[in-house]
Scaffold this motif. Structure first.
Motif, PDB file in Angstrom:
ATOM      1  N   ALA A 108     -85.717  17.655  40.798  1.00 54.28           N
ATOM      2  CA  ALA A 108     -86.498  18.512  39.898  1.00 54.28           C
ATOM      3  C   ALA A 108     -86.745  19.852  40.567  1.00 54.28           C
ATOM      4  CB  ALA A 108     -87.819  17.840  39.532  1.00 54.28           C
ATOM      5  N   PRO A 109     -86.040  20.886  40.189  1.00 53.32           N
ATOM      6  CA  PRO A 109     -86.207  22.187  40.827  1.00 53.32           C
ATOM      7  C   PRO A 109     -87.440  22.937  40.321  1.00 53.32           C
ATOM      8  CG  PRO A 109     -84.552  22.330  39.106  1.00 53.32           C
ATOM      9  CD  PRO A 109     -84.944  20.881  39.189  1.00 53.32           C
ATOM     10  N   PHE A 110     -88.119  23.626  41.234  1.00 51.87           N
ATOM     11  CA  PHE A 110     -89.020  24.682  40.797  1.00 51.87           C
ATOM     12  C   PHE A 110     -88.150  25.787  40.212  1.00 51.87           C
ATOM     13  CE2 PHE A 110     -91.810  23.093  44.362  1.00 51.87           C
ATOM     14  CZ  PHE A 110     -92.868  22.680  43.564  1.00 51.87           C
ATOM     15  N   TYR A 111     -88.668  26.526  39.276  1.00 52.33           N
ATOM     16  CA  TYR A 111     -87.896  27.645  38.719  1.00 52.33           C
ATOM     17  C   TYR A 111     -88.851  28.719  38.218  1.00 52.33           C
ATOM     18  CZ  TYR A 111     -88.740  25.464  34.079  1.00 52.33           C
ATOM     19  OH  TYR A 111     -89.306  24.915  32.947  1.00 52.33           O
ATOM     20  N   ARG A 112     -88.325  29.911  38.045  1.00 54.02           N
ATOM     21  CA  ARG A 112     -89.157  31.013  37.561  1.00 54.02           C
ATOM     22  C   ARG A 112     -89.360  30.845  36.051  1.00 54.02           C
ATOM     23  NH1 ARG A 112     -85.662  35.857  39.953  1.00 54.02           N
ATOM     24  NH2 ARG A 112     -84.055  34.335  39.360  1.00 54.02           N
ATOM     25  N   GLN A 113     -90.188  29.881  35.738  1.00 56.70           N
ATOM     26  CA  GLN A 113     -90.432  29.508  34.343  1.00 56.70           C
ATOM     27  C   GLN A 113     -91.052  30.657  33.563  1.00 56.70           C
ATOM     28  OE1 GLN A 113     -94.100  26.922  33.961  1.00 56.70           O
ATOM     29  NE2 GLN A 113     -93.806  26.754  36.182  1.00 56.70           N
ATOM     30  N   LYS A 168     -87.968  23.359  49.950  1.00 58.47           N
ATOM     31  CA  LYS A 168     -89.225  23.892  49.436  1.00 58.47           C
ATOM     32  C   LYS A 168     -89.105  24.366  47.996  1.00 58.47           C
ATOM     33  CE  LYS A 168     -90.652  28.020  50.455  1.00 58.47           C
ATOM     34  NZ  LYS A 168     -91.176  29.216  51.163  1.00 58.47           N
ATOM     35  N   TYR A 169     -87.886  24.629  47.538  1.00 57.61           N
ATOM     36  CA  TYR A 169     -87.685  25.090  46.178  1.00 57.61           C
ATOM     37  C   TYR A 169     -87.409  23.949  45.197  1.00 57.61           C
ATOM     38  CZ  TYR A 169     -87.679  29.760  48.146  1.00 57.61           C
ATOM     39  OH  TYR A 169     -88.042  30.913  48.799  1.00 57.61           O
ATOM     40  N   TRP A 170     -87.546  22.732  45.686  1.00 58.46           N
ATOM     41  CA  TRP A 170     -87.396  21.561  44.828  1.00 58.46           C
ATOM     42  C   TRP A 170     -88.753  20.873  44.689  1.00 58.46           C
ATOM     43  CZ3 TRP A 170     -82.829  20.195  42.424  1.00 58.46           C
ATOM     44  CH2 TRP A 170     -81.681  20.883  42.852  1.00 58.46           C
ATOM     45  N   ALA A 171     -89.224  20.718  43.458  1.00 56.39           N
ATOM     46  CA  ALA A 171     -90.469  19.991  43.229  1.00 56.39           C
ATOM     47  C   ALA A 171     -90.283  18.509  43.522  1.00 56.39           C
ATOM     48  CB  ALA A 171     -90.928  20.180  41.778  1.00 56.39           C
TER      49      ALA A 171
END
Length: 335
Positions: A107-112, A27-30
Motif C-alpha cells: 500500500a503506497p503513500f501517494y500525493r493524494q 518509508k514511502y509505503w504505508a
C-alpha cells in the motif's frame, strides 16, 4: 541586486511542487511485506486462523487529506506526518488488514488529492488527481519489477483509491497480458460504469475470478442525489451474498466486523440488497454502536450515507471472500 541569486533560489524552492515519492525506500509505503506496519494487524478474535501469502494485494487507500478544507493545497505533501499517521492508523489498520490472511499487502503513500478536489471539479482538481495517479502508477510499476515475480494480484481500493484503481486496471490489466494474474479487484465506494472495462467483467458469483467487484452503501430507503442522477449504467454487487440480485440477504449470511481497534467482534444482524433502480447497496440492521468506526458512523448515519463504512462494515465477509476467490483462482491455474 547582489542578493538576487539568493532570492531566486528561495523563490524556486517554495514555488516547486512537492517532490514525488521514492518507492525504492520503505518509508514511502504505508504497508509493505518488508516492514512491520499497520497492515500486519489481525483482529484479536482471529489470532488463531491459518494464514498464507500465496497472493499479493495492491491496496489504494482512500482520502485522508481532509484538513483545512478551504485553504489546503489540492495535493498532499507526501512528508506530512499527520496525514500519513491518519492513513496508517485508520485506513490501513481498518481496511488493508482485511486482506492479510491470504496475501502480502502493498500500500503506497501517494500525493493524494484533497477532499476538496472532488467538489471543485476544475482543471486544478484534475491536475491533483493526475498527480495522485502518477504516484500510484509509479509504485505499481516498481512493485511489478521488484516484488511481483509472476504472483497472482488482487487490486483493492476505496473511494479515492477506487477512483484511481479504475485507471490502474484500464492501463495495466484490461485486455493486457497482466489480466491473467488478476485474481479479483475490489473497487469500492466509487461509481463504476458497465463500459469502464472492455474485458474485465463484473463479478456475479462468490468464486468468480478475474472480475471487478464494486458497491456503494446506504441505509435502507436512503440515497444521495448524485447517486440517483448517475444510477443508470452503474455496476454493483451485494457484498454479503456476492450476487447482483435485488433480494435481501439472510441475517445469517452477514459475518460481522471487528471494532475500530480490531479487538472485539461487533455483532450485527445486517441484511443487504442491491437496489434495482439506483444500483447501490441498501442495508438493514445497521447500528452505529456496533460498527468498526462508531464516531464517523454516527455522522454518516444521520444522513443514511454509509460511504465511510463501505469496506469496514463488510470486513469479515470480504475477508472470507478473498479466500474463496484465491482458492478458485489457484485451482483453475493448476489445471
Amino acid at each position: 541586486m547582489k542578493y538576487w541569486p539568493i532570492l531566486f533560489l528561495l523563490f524556486a524552492k517554495f514555488s516547486q511542487a512537492q517532490p514525488a515519492p521514492d518507492y525504492t525506500r520503505l518509508k514511502y509505503w504505508a504497508a509493505h511485506p518488508h516492514k512491520l506496519d499497520a497492515a500486519d494487524s489481525v483482529p484479536l478474535f482471529l489470532k488463531g486462523e491459518t494464514r498464507d501469502t500465496a497472493v499479493d494485494v495492491f491496496f489504494l487507500h482512500p482520502t485522508s487529506f481532509v484538513q483545512r478544507f478551504r485553504k489546503a493545497p489540492l495535493s498532499a505533501d507526501i512528508h506530512d506526518e499527520k496525514i500519513n499517521e491518519l492513513t496508517e492508523r485508520q485506513l490501513i489498520h481498518q481496511q488493508a488488514t482485511i486482506f492479510n490472511a491470504h496475501a502480502r499487502v502493498f500500500a503506497p503513500f501517494y500525493r493524494q488529492a484533497h477532499l476538496r478536489a472532488f467538489f471543485q471539479r476544475d482543471q486544478a482538481a484534475n491536475n491533483a488527481f493526475d498527480t495522485a495517479y502518477q504516484d500510484l502508477k509509479t509504485a505499481f510499476e516498481y512493485y511489478l519489477k521488484h516484488d511481483n515475480h509472476g504472483r497472482p494480484i488482487i487490486i483493492a481500493g476505496h473511494s479515492q483509491g477506487a477512483f484511481h484503481g479504475i485507471r490502474l486496471l484500464q492501463e495495466f490489466f484490461d485486455g493486457k497480458p497482466l489480466q491473467k494474474q488478476l485474481v479479483v479487484a475490489y473497487l469500492v465506494g466509487w461509481r463504476i460504469d458497465r463500459n469502464d472495462f472492455k474485458q474485465i467483467p463484473l463479478g456475479t458469483s462468490p468464486t468468480q475470478t478475474g472480475c471487478v467487484l464494486t458497491w456503494r452503501t446506504y441505509e435502507s430507503n436512503q440515497i444521495g442525489k448524485e447517486d440517483k442522477r448517475t444510477a443508470e449504467g452503474a455496476l454493483c454487487i451485494n457484498p454479503v451474498t456476492w450476487l447482483p440480485g435485488n433480494d435481501w440477504s439472510d441475517k445469517a449470511a452477514y459475518m460481522d466486523a471487528p471494532d475500530k481497534r480490531l479487538q472485539k467482534r461487533s455483532r450485527s444482524e445486517i441484511r443487504a440488497r442491491v437496489h434495482e433502480k439506483y444500483n447501490v447497496v441498501w442495508v438493514k440492521g445497521y447500528n452505529e454502536v456496533n460498527v468498526p468506526m462508531p464516531g464517523i458512523a454516527r455522522l454518516a448515519s444521520a444522513i443514511g450515507n454509509l460511504h465511510l463504512l463501505d469496506m469496514n462494515l463488510f470486513y469479515l465477509n470480504v475477508r472470507a471472500n478473498v479466500k474463496q476467490r484465491i482458492d478458485a483462482y489457484l485451482v483453475a491455474k493448476s489445471r
